[in-house]
Design a protein around this motif. Sequence first.
Motif, PDB file in Angstrom:
ATOM      1  N   GLU A  84     -14.509   6.640 -59.589  1.00 41.56           N
ATOM      2  CA  GLU A  84     -14.386   7.449 -58.220  1.00 41.56           C
ATOM      3  C   GLU A  84     -15.587   7.580 -57.335  1.00 41.56           C
ATOM      4  O   GLU A  84     -15.370   7.347 -55.881  1.00 41.56           O
ATOM      5  CB  GLU A  84     -13.543   8.644 -58.506  1.00 41.56           C
ATOM      6  CG  GLU A  84     -12.371   8.474 -59.322  1.00 41.56           C
ATOM      7  CD  GLU A  84     -10.995   7.913 -58.627  1.00 41.56           C
ATOM      8  OE1 GLU A  84     -11.249   7.853 -57.370  1.00 41.56           O
ATOM      9  OE2 GLU A  84      -9.874   7.927 -59.347  1.00 41.56           O
ATOM     10  N   ILE A  85     -16.328   7.692 -57.861  1.00 46.43           N
ATOM     11  CA  ILE A  85     -17.790   7.790 -56.993  1.00 46.43           C
ATOM     12  C   ILE A  85     -17.839   6.480 -56.154  1.00 46.43           C
ATOM     13  O   ILE A  85     -18.316   6.531 -55.182  1.00 46.43           O
ATOM     14  CB  ILE A  85     -18.884   8.215 -57.852  1.00 46.43           C
ATOM     15  CG1 ILE A  85     -18.936   9.681 -58.025  1.00 46.43           C
ATOM     16  CG2 ILE A  85     -20.330   7.955 -56.969  1.00 46.43           C
ATOM     17  CD1 ILE A  85     -19.834  10.445 -58.902  1.00 46.43           C
ATOM     18  N   TRP A  93     -15.821   8.970 -53.669  1.00 47.50           N
ATOM     19  CA  TRP A  93     -15.833  10.576 -53.774  1.00 47.50           C
ATOM     20  C   TRP A  93     -17.211  11.025 -53.486  1.00 47.50           C
ATOM     21  O   TRP A  93     -18.279  10.466 -53.820  1.00 47.50           O
ATOM     22  CB  TRP A  93     -15.852  10.764 -55.289  1.00 47.50           C
ATOM     23  CG  TRP A  93     -14.548  11.200 -55.909  1.00 47.50           C
ATOM     24  CD1 TRP A  93     -13.506  11.201 -55.492  1.00 47.50           C
ATOM     25  CD2 TRP A  93     -14.404  11.361 -57.646  1.00 47.50           C
ATOM     26  NE1 TRP A  93     -12.154  11.326 -56.190  1.00 47.50           N
ATOM     27  CE2 TRP A  93     -12.996  11.744 -57.266  1.00 47.50           C
ATOM     28  CE3 TRP A  93     -15.110  12.002 -58.654  1.00 47.50           C
ATOM     29  CZ2 TRP A  93     -12.193  12.133 -58.422  1.00 47.50           C
ATOM     30  CZ3 TRP A  93     -14.459  12.437 -59.423  1.00 47.50           C
ATOM     31  CH2 TRP A  93     -13.165  12.421 -59.580  1.00 47.50           C
ATOM     32  N   THR A  94     -17.547  12.246 -53.028  1.00 44.60           N
ATOM     33  CA  THR A  94     -18.520  13.044 -52.948  1.00 44.60           C
ATOM     34  C   THR A  94     -18.452  14.206 -53.905  1.00 44.60           C
ATOM     35  O   THR A  94     -17.450  14.706 -53.784  1.00 44.60           O
ATOM     36  CB  THR A  94     -18.857  13.774 -51.498  1.00 44.60           C
ATOM     37  OG1 THR A  94     -19.084  12.376 -50.578  1.00 44.60           O
ATOM     38  CG2 THR A  94     -20.132  14.471 -51.201  1.00 44.60           C
ATOM     39  N   LEU A  95     -19.386  13.995 -54.866  1.00 42.65           N
ATOM     40  CA  LEU A  95     -19.085  15.074 -56.093  1.00 42.65           C
ATOM     41  C   LEU A  95     -20.092  16.114 -56.008  1.00 42.65           C
ATOM     42  O   LEU A  95     -21.130  16.030 -55.985  1.00 42.65           O
ATOM     43  CB  LEU A  95     -19.204  14.170 -57.305  1.00 42.65           C
ATOM     44  CG  LEU A  95     -18.781  15.050 -58.594  1.00 42.65           C
ATOM     45  CD1 LEU A  95     -17.315  15.398 -58.809  1.00 42.65           C
ATOM     46  CD2 LEU A  95     -19.106  13.753 -59.836  1.00 42.65           C
ATOM     47  N   ALA A 119     -14.425  17.385 -56.057  1.00 37.60           N
ATOM     48  CA  ALA A 119     -14.644  15.790 -55.606  1.00 37.60           C
ATOM     49  C   ALA A 119     -13.831  15.688 -54.405  1.00 37.60           C
ATOM     50  O   ALA A 119     -12.502  16.136 -54.060  1.00 37.60           O
ATOM     51  CB  ALA A 119     -14.159  15.033 -56.602  1.00 37.60           C
ATOM     52  N   HIS A 122     -13.215  13.366 -50.680  1.00 39.72           N
ATOM     53  CA  HIS A 122     -13.393  12.054 -50.094  1.00 39.72           C
ATOM     54  C   HIS A 122     -13.255  12.745 -48.712  1.00 39.72           C
ATOM     55  O   HIS A 122     -12.036  12.515 -47.962  1.00 39.72           O
ATOM     56  CB  HIS A 122     -12.000  11.174 -50.570  1.00 39.72           C
ATOM     57  CG  HIS A 122     -12.366   9.560 -50.275  1.00 39.72           C
ATOM     58  ND1 HIS A 122     -12.555   9.019 -48.997  1.00 39.72           N
ATOM     59  CD2 HIS A 122     -12.517   8.910 -51.024  1.00 39.72           C
ATOM     60  CE1 HIS A 122     -12.616   7.941 -49.135  1.00 39.72           C
ATOM     61  NE2 HIS A 122     -12.813   7.557 -50.301  1.00 39.72           N
ATOM     62  N   ASP A 164     -10.159  15.801 -53.587  1.00 35.95           N
ATOM     63  CA  ASP A 164      -9.295  14.936 -54.580  1.00 35.95           C
ATOM     64  C   ASP A 164      -9.254  15.590 -56.002  1.00 35.95           C
ATOM     65  O   ASP A 164      -8.259  15.437 -56.533  1.00 35.95           O
ATOM     66  CB  ASP A 164     -10.106  13.549 -54.873  1.00 35.95           C
ATOM     67  CG  ASP A 164      -9.442  12.407 -55.597  1.00 35.95           C
ATOM     68  OD1 ASP A 164      -8.138  12.857 -55.943  1.00 35.95           O
ATOM     69  OD2 ASP A 164      -9.826  11.520 -55.483  1.00 35.95           O
TER      70      ASP A 164
END
Length: 154
Positions: free
Chosen positions: A48-49, A53-55, A69, A71, A78
Amino acid sequence: MSDPIIRPARTDEYDEIGRVWMESWVSTGLAEASDFLLANLRARVRREIEDGWTLFVADDVGTIAAMLALHLPKLYLDMLFVGPAYQGQSLGRKLLAFTRTHMPDEIHLRCVRENEKAWRWYEREGFVFEKEEISPVTGFTMKCYRWKRADTRV
């Protein structure tokens, strides 16, 4: 427990984030903990990254209390999962407020239909139900929500 700090996740934390994700998901009663589920979620974090994603994590003095997470280009929240030991302490609300600093005008999200506790919470937080759809990743029926900042102009 102190007040966890929300910060970007580090690559070396991805496996631990997968564990927190699994424990939180299992706490909904919709799944059982297993090595298979843990391996899938750990692999999914990395995938997902790569997909945008920005986690973030909520860090409680070195312990990951929650994962978030986003987006950002899609205005999409997310994943928001709080570890069981931290649930009921307003950490979810703090993560949502943090999300609104990154997406101040509009946020979209999906929530598993059977996770009534979660979608009712989002509704209390101002999200409006838009539709249901089947997730191609999990096969779950998802409730789709949107939050839009109220126009404060007079």
